[in-house]
Design an enzyme around this catalytic site. Structure first.
Site, PDB file in Angstrom:
ATOM      1  N   ARG A  74       0.928  -1.556  -0.032  1.00 19.17           N
ATOM      2  CA  ARG A  74       0.278  -0.009  -0.134  1.00 19.17           C
ATOM      3  C   ARG A  74       0.833   1.229   0.025  1.00 19.17           C
ATOM      4  O   ARG A  74       0.626   2.137  -0.426  1.00 19.17           O
ATOM      5  CB  ARG A  74      -1.144   0.073   1.327  1.00 19.17           C
ATOM      6  N   HIS A 127      -7.551   7.849  11.311  1.00 23.90           N
ATOM      7  CA  HIS A 127      -6.921   6.086  11.344  1.00 23.90           C
ATOM      8  C   HIS A 127      -5.142   6.725  10.934  1.00 23.90           C
ATOM      9  O   HIS A 127      -4.641   5.555  10.875  1.00 23.90           O
ATOM     10  CB  HIS A 127      -7.436   5.492  10.150  1.00 23.90           C
ATOM     11  N   GLU A 243     -23.159   4.749  -4.369  1.00 24.60           N
ATOM     12  CA  GLU A 243     -24.087   3.774  -3.133  1.00 24.60           C
ATOM     13  C   GLU A 243     -24.193   4.236  -2.482  1.00 24.60           C
ATOM     14  O   GLU A 243     -23.339   4.943  -1.468  1.00 24.60           O
ATOM     15  CB  GLU A 243     -23.386   2.593  -3.597  1.00 24.60           C
TER      16      GLU A 243
HETATM   17  C1  BJW Z   1     -16.570   5.559  -4.244  1.00 21.47           C
HETATM   18  C2  BJW Z   1     -16.122   5.955  -5.044  1.00 21.47           C
HETATM   19  C3  BJW Z   1     -15.944   7.153  -6.135  1.00 21.47           C
HETATM   20  C4  BJW Z   1     -15.721   3.955  -4.501  1.00 21.47           C
HETATM   21  N1  BJW Z   1     -16.442   8.466  -5.425  1.00 21.47           N
HETATM   22  N2  BJW Z   1     -17.468   6.878  -3.905  1.00 21.47           N
HETATM   23  C5  BJW Z   1     -19.565   1.681  17.926  1.00 21.47           C
HETATM   24  C6  BJW Z   1     -20.285   0.783  16.888  1.00 21.47           C
HETATM   25  C7  BJW Z   1     -20.400  -0.494  16.251  1.00 21.47           C
HETATM   26  C8  BJW Z   1     -19.048  -0.747  16.261  1.00 21.47           C
HETATM   27  C9  BJW Z   1     -18.233   0.326  17.084  1.00 21.47           C
HETATM   28  C10 BJW Z   1     -18.554   1.292  17.580  1.00 21.47           C
HETATM   29  N3  BJW Z   1     -17.324   1.845  18.373  1.00 21.47           N
HETATM   30  C11 BJW Z   1     -16.276   1.058  17.532  1.00 21.47           C
HETATM   31  C12 BJW Z   1     -16.747   0.021  17.436  1.00 21.47           C
HETATM   32  C13 BJW Z   1     -16.013  -0.973  17.132  1.00 21.47           C
HETATM   33  C14 BJW Z   1     -14.870  -0.936  16.141  1.00 21.47           C
HETATM   34  C15 BJW Z   1     -16.571  -0.375  14.443  1.00 21.47           C
HETATM   35  O1  BJW Z   1     -16.295   0.563  14.144  1.00 21.47           O
HETATM   36  N4  BJW Z   1     -16.777  -2.020  14.244  1.00 21.47           N
HETATM   37  C16 BJW Z   1     -17.644  -1.431  12.827  1.00 21.47           C
HETATM   38  C17 BJW Z   1     -16.673  -2.528  11.455  1.00 21.47           C
HETATM   39  C18 BJW Z   1     -18.775  -2.693  13.451  1.00 21.47           C
HETATM   40  N5  BJW Z   1     -14.144   0.254  16.010  1.00 21.47           N
HETATM   41  C19 BJW Z   1     -13.052  -0.060  16.100  1.00 21.47           C
HETATM   42  O2  BJW Z   1     -12.548  -0.796  16.972  1.00 21.47           O
HETATM   43  C20 BJW Z   1     -12.057   1.702  16.764  1.00 21.47           C
HETATM   44  N6  BJW Z   1     -12.062   1.910  17.381  1.00 21.47           N
HETATM   45  C21 BJW Z   1     -12.297   2.217  18.873  1.00 21.47           C
HETATM   46  O3  BJW Z   1     -13.612   2.703  18.997  1.00 21.47           O
HETATM   47  O4  BJW Z   1     -12.038   1.970  19.957  1.00 21.47           O
HETATM   48  C22 BJW Z   1     -12.395   2.326  20.966  1.00 21.47           C
HETATM   49  C23 BJW Z   1     -11.101   2.256  22.173  1.00 21.47           C
HETATM   50  C24 BJW Z   1     -11.844   2.925  22.905  1.00 21.47           C
HETATM   51  C25 BJW Z   1     -10.592   2.764  24.392  1.00 21.47           C
HETATM   52  C26 BJW Z   1      -9.606   1.726  23.785  1.00 21.47           C
HETATM   53  C27 BJW Z   1      -9.384   1.401  23.099  1.00 21.47           C
HETATM   54  C28 BJW Z   1     -10.807   1.221  22.283  1.00 21.47           C
HETATM   55  C29 BJW Z   1     -11.312   1.854  15.482  1.00 21.47           C
HETATM   56  C30 BJW Z   1     -11.607   1.833  13.978  1.00 21.47           C
HETATM   57  C31 BJW Z   1     -10.338   2.251  13.218  1.00 21.47           C
HETATM   58  C32 BJW Z   1     -10.310   1.320  11.366  1.00 21.47           C
HETATM   59  N7  BJW Z   1      -9.019   1.186  11.051  1.00 21.47           N
HETATM   60  C33 BJW Z   1      -9.524   0.777   9.258  1.00 21.47           C
HETATM   61  C34 BJW Z   1      -7.578   0.434   9.012  1.00 21.47           C
HETATM   62  C35 BJW Z   1      -6.816   1.825   9.238  1.00 21.47           C
HETATM   63  C36 BJW Z   1      -5.764   1.825   8.693  1.00 21.47           C
HETATM   64  C37 BJW Z   1      -5.638   1.198   7.352  1.00 21.47           C
HETATM   65  O5  BJW Z   1      -6.010   2.082   6.764  1.00 21.47           O
HETATM   66  O6  BJW Z   1      -4.114   0.158   6.669  1.00 21.47           O
HETATM   67  O7  BJW Z   1      -9.828   2.095   8.874  1.00 21.47           O
HETATM   68  S1  BJW Z   1     -10.395  -0.338   8.870  1.00 21.47           S
HETATM   69  C38 BJW Z   1     -10.753   0.723   7.176  1.00 21.47           C
HETATM   70  O8  BJW Z   1     -12.044   1.573   7.605  1.00 21.47           O
HETATM   71  C39 BJW Z   1      -9.723   1.797   7.404  1.00 21.47           C
HETATM   72  C40 BJW Z   1     -10.727   2.781   7.060  1.00 21.47           C
HETATM   73  O9  BJW Z   1     -10.057   4.201   6.957  1.00 21.47           O
HETATM   74  C41 BJW Z   1     -11.876   2.534   7.434  1.00 21.47           C
HETATM   75  C42 BJW Z   1     -13.606   3.079   6.953  1.00 21.47           C
HETATM   76  O10 BJW Z   1     -13.441   2.161   5.398  1.00 21.47           O
HETATM   77  P1  BJW Z   1     -14.245   2.944   4.667  1.00 21.47           P
HETATM   78  O11 BJW Z   1     -12.620   4.023   4.318  1.00 21.47           O
HETATM   79  O12 BJW Z   1     -15.982   3.939   4.670  1.00 21.47           O
HETATM   80  O13 BJW Z   1     -13.705   2.703   3.356  1.00 21.47           O
HETATM   81  P2  BJW Z   1     -14.696   1.293   2.328  1.00 21.47           P
HETATM   82  O14 BJW Z   1     -14.335   0.453   1.522  1.00 21.47           O
HETATM   83  O15 BJW Z   1     -15.450   0.585   3.832  1.00 21.47           O
HETATM   84  O16 BJW Z   1     -16.277   2.268   1.553  1.00 21.47           O
HETATM   85  C43 BJW Z   1     -15.830   3.102   0.720  1.00 21.47           C
HETATM   86  C44 BJW Z   1     -16.898   3.486   0.145  1.00 21.47           C
HETATM   87  O17 BJW Z   1     -16.033   4.095  -1.279  1.00 21.47           O
HETATM   88  C45 BJW Z   1     -18.210   2.808  -0.644  1.00 21.47           C
HETATM   89  O18 BJW Z   1     -19.064   3.756   0.492  1.00 21.47           O
HETATM   90  C46 BJW Z   1     -17.720   3.599  -2.216  1.00 21.47           C
HETATM   91  O19 BJW Z   1     -19.020   2.899  -2.035  1.00 21.47           O
HETATM   92  C47 BJW Z   1     -17.338   4.380  -2.519  1.00 21.47           C
HETATM   93  N8  BJW Z   1     -16.379   4.918  -3.267  1.00 21.47           N
HETATM   94  N9  BJW Z   1     -15.446   4.188  -5.472  1.00 21.47           N
HETATM   95  C48 BJW Z   1     -17.563   7.761  -4.427  1.00 21.47           C
HETATM   96  N10 BJW Z   1     -15.046   6.770  -6.887  1.00 21.47           N
END
Ligand code: BJW
Ligand code: ZN
Length: 272
Positions: A74, A127, A243
């Site tokens: 990446r 992130h 979407e």
């Molecule tokens: C287009 C397009 C074009 C395509 N034009 N559009 C509350 C509820 C439920 C769960 C939780 C909650 N609170 C916390 C959680 C747990 C968890 C979580 O959220 N889980 C859910 C998935 C169920 N969250 C965590 O664990 C977080 N930590 C936390 O809450 O800690 C609490 C804590 C407190 C105190 C001590 C200890 C802990 C941390 C979350 C970290 C996420 N990390 C990642 C990796 C980052 C590093 C890396 O990049 O390698 O972040 S995972 C990954 O997902 C990455 C992204 O930033 C993130 C979001 O993804 P994103 O950007 O939305 O991408 P996609 O692929 O999902 O979507 C792409 C979109 O683009 C799509 O909609 C397409 O349609 C669109 N698209 N082409 C416009 N051309």
């Protein structure tokens, strides 16, 4: 919500023009047109792994060499990528609002630096950053642009499922001066976001007139929660995505299409 009509676009632009405080939240979709893979669905595969499965402390504990191979790949993709019209349109909007004395904050979930390359200034990298590493022993964070991350990773990282993977030993991994192993300075599932970033994001949402949510599936928290928080504060919200995302139902406008096509048109306005 259904895709916004032409009159809805004018309504959005009129609201945006009169806004004093604007907050933008971006996700992987904003960098997709720059050639950087998204996380979920078909685009999110690296070899046989779904990307988010490698972005986890469990994956790191199991096989840090594999995780570094994924990030090495990446880093190479990010290094070769250029900002696209969506990054540039967001940066231009910020410049116009700053000049007019308004407030603008970009919250990004992306770890690439394409927003900075496009000229964005007020950015919160929720992130983390692909161009920083952190020592697992002493916690020191340092900039690092080495590609490969260590010589052992040269030629590694192909996303092809047929690629003959090799195992990396501890001695192949990058190390800190203190002797600890270095990891990517990013936030994995189950890890806390930096408190300064959470505070900055909450500040950006508080009292914001319009929030723009671009290219995120909005399933990851707390990032997605800032959209619903903004809604509770009475902010008007627009989504740009190919979407509907998980927060589509709290949005006032939905512009369905590629960010690189939509944003230059939508944001081609001056503050009132
Ligand atoms: C287009 C397009 C074009 C395509 N034009 N559009 C509350 C509820 C439920 C769960 C939780 C909650 N609170 C916390 C959680 C747990 C968890 C979580 O959220 N889980 C859910 C998935 C169920 N969250 C965590 O664990 C977080 N930590 C936390 O809450 O800690 C609490 C804590 C407190 C105190 C001590 C200890 C802990 C941390 C979350 C970290 C996420 N990390 C990642 C990796 C980052 C590093 C890396 O990049 O390698 O972040 S995972 C990954 O997902 C990455 C992204 O930033 C993130 C979001 O993804 P994103 O950007 O939305 O991408 P996609 O692929 O999902 O979507 C792409 C979109 O683009 C799509 O909609 C397409 O349609 C669109 N698209 N082409 C416009 N051309
Ligand atoms: Zn160290």
């Amino acid at each position: 919500m259904a895709m916004t009509s032409e009159s809805g676009r004018l309504d959005f632009q009129s609201k945006l023009r009169s806004s004093r405080k604007i907050t933008v939240l971006t996700g992987a979709g904003v960098s997709a047109e720059s050639g950087i893979a998204t996380f979920r669905r078909a685009g999110g595969f690296w070899r046989r792994y779904q990307a988010q499965d490698l972005a986890s402390p469990e994956a790191w504990a199991r096989d840090p060499g594999l995780v570094w191979e994924f990030y090495n790949h990446r880093r190479t993709a990010s290094c070769n990528a250029m900002p696209n019209p969506a990054h540039r349109a967001i940066a231009t909007l910020e410049a116009r609002w700053r000049k007019a004395g308004g407030t603008f904050t970009l919250l990004t979930q992306n770890i690439d630096d394409l927003h900075e390359q496009a000229g964005s200034q007020s950015i919160v990298h929720l992130h983390g950053s692909i161009w920083h590493v952190r020592c697992v022993a002493c916690g020191e964070v340092t900039p690092n642009r080495n590609i490969p991350i260590t010589p052992a990773f040269a030629g590694s990282g192909s996303p092809d499922p047929a690629f003959r993977a090799r195992h990396f030993a501890e001695t192949d991994l990058p190390h800190c001066a203190c002797g600890g192993v270095l990891r990517p300075h990013v936030v994995w599932f189950g890890e806390a976001l930096e408190s300064k970033h959470l505070i900055a994001a909450a500040d950006a949402v508080n009292g914001c007139d319009v929030m723009l949510v671009v290219g995120t599936s909005a399933v990851v928290h707390p990032a997605a929660g800032f959209v619903t928080l903004a809604k509770r504060h009475g902010t008007n919200i627009a989504e740009v995505n190919i979407e509907a995302s998980a927060v589509n139902d709290v949005c006032d406008w939905f512009f369905e299409g590629k960010a690189g096509d939509m944003l230059p048109l939508l944001l081609d306005i001056e503050p009132a």
